[in-house]
Design a protein around this motif. Structure first.
Motif, PDB file in Angstrom:
ATOM      1  N   ILE A 183      40.276   2.004 -12.246  1.00 56.57           N
ATOM      2  CA  ILE A 183      40.238   1.689 -13.509  1.00 56.57           C
ATOM      3  C   ILE A 183      39.113   2.235 -14.341  1.00 56.57           C
ATOM      4  N   LYS A 184      38.015   2.373 -13.607  1.00 53.68           N
ATOM      5  CA  LYS A 184      36.938   2.684 -14.549  1.00 53.68           C
ATOM      6  C   LYS A 184      36.912   4.382 -14.878  1.00 53.68           C
ATOM      7  N   LEU A 185      37.690   4.839 -13.874  1.00 56.61           N
ATOM      8  CA  LEU A 185      37.837   6.323 -14.144  1.00 56.61           C
ATOM      9  C   LEU A 185      38.872   6.633 -15.385  1.00 56.61           C
ATOM     10  N   TYR A 304      33.476  11.516  -5.889  1.00 53.48           N
ATOM     11  CA  TYR A 304      34.406  12.281  -5.087  1.00 53.48           C
ATOM     12  C   TYR A 304      35.514  12.394  -6.364  1.00 53.48           C
ATOM     13  N   VAL A 305      35.902  11.370  -6.898  1.00 50.62           N
ATOM     14  CA  VAL A 305      36.999  11.368  -7.715  1.00 50.62           C
ATOM     15  C   VAL A 305      36.766  12.217  -9.166  1.00 50.62           C
ATOM     16  N   ILE A 306      35.547  11.889  -9.518  1.00 51.43           N
ATOM     17  CA  ILE A 306      35.227  12.442 -10.706  1.00 51.43           C
ATOM     18  C   ILE A 306      35.126  14.037 -10.681  1.00 51.43           C
ATOM     19  N   ASN A 307      34.419  14.438  -9.508  1.00 51.69           N
ATOM     20  CA  ASN A 307      34.144  15.942  -9.240  1.00 51.69           C
ATOM     21  C   ASN A 307      35.630  16.547  -9.332  1.00 51.69           C
ATOM     22  N   GLY A 352      41.614  25.520  -7.866  1.00 48.88           N
ATOM     23  CA  GLY A 352      40.360  25.992  -6.964  1.00 48.88           C
ATOM     24  C   GLY A 352      39.200  24.697  -7.203  1.00 48.88           C
ATOM     25  N   LEU A 353      38.899  24.629  -8.470  1.00 48.62           N
ATOM     26  CA  LEU A 353      37.633  23.844  -8.605  1.00 48.62           C
ATOM     27  C   LEU A 353      38.177  22.472  -8.353  1.00 48.62           C
ATOM     28  N   VAL A 451      26.662  15.621  -0.835  1.00 46.12           N
ATOM     29  CA  VAL A 451      27.776  16.271  -0.260  1.00 46.12           C
ATOM     30  C   VAL A 451      28.708  17.012  -1.170  1.00 46.12           C
ATOM     31  N   VAL A 452      29.079  16.311  -2.074  1.00 47.45           N
ATOM     32  CA  VAL A 452      29.887  16.527  -3.049  1.00 47.45           C
ATOM     33  C   VAL A 452      29.686  17.428  -4.099  1.00 47.45           C
ATOM     34  N   LYS A 453      28.334  17.637  -4.512  1.00 48.47           N
ATOM     35  CA  LYS A 453      28.124  18.383  -5.630  1.00 48.47           C
ATOM     36  C   LYS A 453      26.801  19.365  -5.127  1.00 48.47           C
ATOM     37  N   GLN A 454      26.154  18.969  -4.061  1.00 48.83           N
ATOM     38  CA  GLN A 454      25.008  19.900  -3.742  1.00 48.83           C
ATOM     39  C   GLN A 454      24.996  20.613  -2.469  1.00 48.83           C
ATOM     40  N   SER A 455      26.362  20.326  -1.891  1.00 51.34           N
ATOM     41  CA  SER A 455      26.266  20.874  -0.348  1.00 51.34           C
ATOM     42  C   SER A 455      26.584  22.335  -0.432  1.00 51.34           C
TER      43      SER A 455
END
Lengths: 516, 236
Positions: A183-185, A304-307, A352-353, A451-455
Motif C-alpha cells: 500500500i505504501k508503495l 527491494y521492491v522500490i529498486n 535489465g535494471l 545488498v540491493v544497492k551497494q553490492s
C-alpha cells in the motif's frame, strides 16, 4: 557535541558503505566504484557543458543552475519520502543506541543531520560541476557564482522536510492495511506520478515566445521557489532572500516537530496486524510453495521492491504517456526499423535494471539454512526466484508492447520482432542475475540496502544490462542493416540466457553449497 | 544407520574438521560435545548439507549425501543454534511451507501440526507473524517444523538454549520417543549435565578431531562426563 560527532561518523559510514569483499576481490570493487564515479562526473559535466553551449547564446545561462536546483529538489523530495520510515519511525539502530547514555535528541539529530549532509554534499558536487560546465563556455560573474555556492546548503532544506512529512503520512495510512509495504508503495508511486504529471503540464496561456519567462514558469512548476532562487542569485534580491530564509527556517522547525512529536505518535498508533486465523492447510507443489514464499519475501522488503518495481511502472507510465503524444516528428526522423530497434533497447534496458534475481540469493541471508537443509533441488530454488522476476516484468512488458503499437504504428513483422526481443530480455537478464549473485554473493549483511544497492552483484548487473542493451546501437553504426544489428543483439541475449540456464542446471547445486 | 567417514572440512583462515568418522545406529541419541570452535557446528552443517565438505563421505541408510543430496535430505531435519525463521510469514504459513517441501497431505500435516503445537504450547501464536515471536517461540516453531515430517535423523545444534523448562522437558521426551522408534538423533550441547542424562552415546570433538566416541556408560565409567571432558581437553 562529541556524542553527536561519534554518531554522525557511524551513520555516515552506514550510508556510504559498499559490500566488503575478500582482499583478493577488493581491486575489482575499487575499479568499479571509480568507474561509476568517473561516468557520473563525465555525464554531468558533459551535460552541463552542452546545455551551457545552447543556453549562453540565448542569454538563458541561469536556467541551468535553476534546472539543476529543481531536479535536485525533486530528487531529494522523493528520496526523503522513502527514507522517512527508516529515519523517524522504525530506525534499525534503536536497539543499539537507546540503551546507551545518549540523549534522544542527539540520536535524532544525528539521523537527520547525516541525511541532510548527504544531500548537501550531493548538491554542492552537482552545482560545482554545473558551474564548471558554464565557466568553460561563459563564466558567470564571481558574485553570482559565490552566491550560488554559499546558498547551496539551503537547497535541500525544504524538500527534506516535505519528503519526510509525506513519507510519514504514507507510513501512517499504510499501517492500517494488511499489506503495508504494498500500500505504501502504491501511494508513493501515485504521488510521484502525480507530481511528475503536474510539473510537466504547461499552461495553454504560456507565451512561448518569451522563452525566459516560459522556462522560469516551467521550473516554478517543478519547484515553486525556483523563481525566488533565480532572482536571488542574479539580482541579490532582498525579498527573494527573505522568502528563501523564511521557508528554510520553517523547514527546520517543521522537521523538529515531525521528529520529536509526530513520529513517536505514529509509531505508537500502529495497529497490531494478525494474519488470517482461518488460513487453511492446503498442500501445494514444491514450486508453488517456493514461489509463494519468494513473493512474500519480495513484497516484505521495501528497498527491494522500490529498486526493482519502479522500472516497469515508469516504463508503463512512459508508454501510456506516449500514446497521447504526437510522435510525427520522431517518426519522420527514424525509419521503422530504427524505431523498433530503439524501442527494444529502451525496453531491454528497463527490464535489465528491474532484475530481482541478482540479489535474491544474497537476500536469503540468515534464512539460507532453511532452504539449504531442505530437499529442494537447486533448479527449483532458482525457478522460484525467476518466477518472482517474471511476475514483475512479463505482464508490464506485454502491456507496454500492446500499447506501443498505437503510437509507433509498427507492422506485424516489426511488432513481432520487438515482442520477441523483449521476451528474450525478460528470459535472459534474470538468469544472468542468478549467475552473478552465485558468483558474488553477500549473505551476511546488516542492512538490505547494502545488498540491493551497494553490492558487487548489483553494480555488475547494471554494467551487464547497459552493455547488452546498448550493444545494438553500436552495431547499427557498424552494419548498414538496422534489422540485422537488432537481431544480433537479441541473438546474443538469447545465447547468453541459454548458456547461463544450462550452467545453472549443471553447476547450480555445487555453487549454492559454496555460499556460506 | 548414519555413517560419517573421514570427514574433512577446511577453511582458508581457520581450523575446520579433520578426519572425523562417526557412526550412529537406529535408536542412538548421541550428544556431540566440545569446546567453542572445536568443529561441532561445522560438522552438523556439513551433515545438513549447508556446507560442502572437502573430503570424506556421509551415508544415511546407504544414501550418499554427495551423490544423492535430495534423497538424503528427505530423511533428515536440522535446527541451528539460533534459528532465524522467515519473519514475513506466520507460524502456520512457515509450517505449511515445510510440509509442502516434504509433500505431506493436508490431513497428515493438520494432524502433526496440531499434535506438536499442543505439546509445545504454540497453538495460540500460530497465526501471528514470526516477527512477533520471542526467541523461545522461534525455537519451538523450528522444532515443530523439523519434526513435522518424522525424520529418520534429527540434527540439533544447541537445542535447549532459549527454551523454557516445560518446553525443554517436552523436547527431551520427544527425543527419547524418537529413539524408541529407532530414529537417530545427533545434538550438540555445552550443558554436560543434560548430555549425561539424556544421551545414550557421546562423541567428543577437540580442535576438529574426534577424541572419544562410544556409549555414554563406557566413556564416562564411574566419573562424571565433565571430568572426562576436562581430562581430554587438557591432554589435547
Amino acid at each position: 557535541m562529541r556524542n553527536l560527532g561519534l554518531l554522525l561518523g557511524i551513520q555516515w559510514r552506514e550510508i556510504i558503505r559498499f559490500q566488503s569483499l575478500e582482499s583478493d576481490r577488493r581491486w575489482l570493487q575499487r575499479i568499479l566504484i571509480i568507474l561509476l564515479l568517473c561516468l557520473g562526473l563525465f555525464y554531468l559535466g558533459g551535460y552541463s557543458y552542452l546545455m551551457a553551449t545552447i543556453l549562453v547564446p540565448l542569454k538563458l545561462t541561469m536556467m541551468l543552475p535553476g534546472a539543476i536546483l529543481a531536479a535536485l529538489s525533486f530528487l531529494f523530495l522523493i528520496m526523503n519520502m522513502f527514507k522517512a520510515d527508516a529515519i523517524l519511525i522504525h530506525p534499525k539502530d534503536d536497539a543499539i543506541l537507546c540503551p546507551l547514555p545518549l540523549s534522544r535528541s542527539v540520536i535524532l539529530a544525528s539521523r537527520l543531520l547525516v541525511l541532510y549532509l548527504f544531500e548537501l554534499i550531493t548538491s554542492l558536487a552537482v552545482m560545482g560541476i554545473c558551474l564548471t560546465g558554464i565557466a568553460l563556455v561563459d563564466p558567470l560573474p564571481i558574485t553570482t557564482t559565490l552566491t550560488i555556492l554559499v546558498s547551496t546548503p539551503l537547497i535541500p532544506l525544504l524538500p527534506f522536510t516535505l519528503g519526510l512529512a509525506l513519507g510519514m503520512l504514507m507510513q501512517w495510512v499504510s499501517g492500517y492495511f494488511q499489506h503495508t509495504h504494498f500500500i505504501k508503495l502504491c501511494l508513493m508511486f501515485a504521488l510521484i506520478a502525480g507530481l511528475f504529471f503536474l510539473s510537466t503540464q504547461l499552461s495553454n496561456e504560456q507565451e512561448l515566445t518569451h522563452l525566459v519567462s516560459a522556462m522560469t514558469a516551467l521550473l516554478n512548476q517543478i519547484y515553486p521557489l525556483c523563481g525566488a532562487w533565480l532572482a536571488f542569485w542574479t539580482q541579490l534580491d532582498g525579498r527573494s532572500l527573505l522568502l528563501i530564509t523564511v521557508f528554510s527556517l520553517a523547514s527546520v522547525c517543521m522537521t523538529m516537530i515531525l521528529a520529536v512529536y509526530l513520529a513517536p505518535l505514529i509509531k505508537a498508533q500502529e495497529p497490531q496486524r494478525k494474519t488470517n486465523a482461518n488460513a487453511a492447510n492446503h498442500n501445494r507443489s514444491l514450486l508453488s510453495s517456493l514461489y509463494d514464499v519468494e513473493l512474500k519475501r519480495y513484497w516484505n522488503s521495501q528497498i527491494y521492491v522500490i529498486n526493482t518495481a519502479i522500472g516497469p511502472l515508469l516504463m508503463l507510465g512512459g508508454v501510456i504517456y506516449l500514446c497521447f503524444q504526437d510522435l510525427t516528428p520522431l517518426l519522420s526522423l527514424l525509419t521503422k526499423e530504427q524505431l523498433t530497434g530503439l524501442a527494444w533497447v529502451i525496453l531491454s534496458l528497463i527490464i535489465g535494471l528491474s532484475t530481482t534475481t541478482h540479489v535474491a540469493i544474497s537476500l536469503e541471508g540468515e534464512w539460507f539454512w532453511i532452504k539449504k537443509s531442505l530437499p529442494i533441488p537447486a533448479t527449483t530454488l532458482f525457478l522460484g526466484k525467476l518466477l518472482v522476476n517474471w511476475t514483475l516484468t512479463v505482464p508490464t512488458t506485454l502491456l507496454c508492447l500492446i500499447l506501443l503499437s498505437i503510437p509507433l504504428d509498427l507492422n506485424l513483422m516489426q511488432w513481432s520482432l520487438l515482442a520477441l526481443g523483449s521476451c528474450i530480455s525478460c528470459f535472459c537478464f534474470p538468469l544472468l542475475g542468478i549467475y552473478v549473485n552465485l558468483t558474488f554473493p553477500k549473505c551476511q549483511y546488516t542492512s538490505e540496502m547494502i545488498v540491493v544497492k551497494q553490492s558487487l552483484a548489483s553494480l555488475i548487473m547494471v554494467g551487464i544490462d547497459f552493455a547488452l542493451s546498448l550493444l545494438p546501437l553500436g552495431l547499427m553504426y557498424l552494419f548498414s542493416d538496422d534489422t540485422l544489428a537488432f537481431m544480433l543483439g537479441i541473438g546474443l541475449q538469447l545465447l547468453l540466457g541459454i548458456m547461463t540456464g544450462i550452467y545453472l542446471q549443471k553447476r547450480g547445486e555445487q555453487r549454492l553449497l559454496t555460499i556460506h | 544407520m548414519l555413517s560419517i567417514q573421514h570427514l574433512e572440512k577446511t577453511y582458508p583462515n581457520q581450523k575446520g574438521v579433520h578426519d572425523l568418522s562417526l557412526t550412529l545406529q537406529p535408536g542412538d541419541l548421541t550428544a556431540f560435545i566440545g569446546p567453542n570452535g572445536a568443529g561441532k557446528t561445522t560438522t552438523l552443517k556439513c551433515l545438513a548439507n549447508i556446507h560442502a565438505f572437502t573430503q570424506g563421505e556421509i551415508l544415511l541408510n546407504g544414501i550418499s549425501l554427495k551423490e544423492e543430496p535430495l534423497q538424503f535430505k528427505q530423511h533428515i531435519a536440522y535446527i541451528p543454534d539460533n534459528p532465524d525463521l522467515y519473519t514475513f510469514l506466520s507460524g502456520r504459513q512457515y509450517m505449511n511451507f515445510i510440509a509442502d517441501v516434504f509433500r505431506l497431505t493436508a490431513s497428515q500435516r493438520q494432524k502433526r501440526i496440531q499434535e506438536l503445537c499442543e505439546r509445545f504450547e504454540l497453538s495460540e501464536a500460530l497465526n501471528q507473524p514470526i516477527s512477533a515471536y520471542s526467541h523461545g517461540m522461534k525455537q519451538k516453531l523450528a522444532l515443530i517444523a523439523a519434526l513435522i515430517h518424522d525424520p529418520d535423523l534429527l540434527i540439533l545444534d544447541e537445542p535447549f538454549v532459549g527454551l523454557d523448562p516445560k518446553a525443554s522437558l517436552t523436547l527431551k521426551t520427544i527425543m527419547q520417543e524418537m529413539c524408541n522408534q529407532q530414529k537417530m538423533i545427533l545434538f550438540s550441547t555445552h550443558v554436560l549435565d543434560v548430555a549425561e542424562k539424556l544421551a545414550n552415546r557421546v562423541a567428543i570433538i577437540l580442535e576438529g578431531r574426534l577424541v572419544a566416541d562410544g556409549k555414554m556408560q563406557e566413556i564416562r565409567g564411574n566419573e562424571s562426563l565433565e571430568k572426562i571432558f576436562m581430562e581430554l581437553a587438557s591432554h589435547a
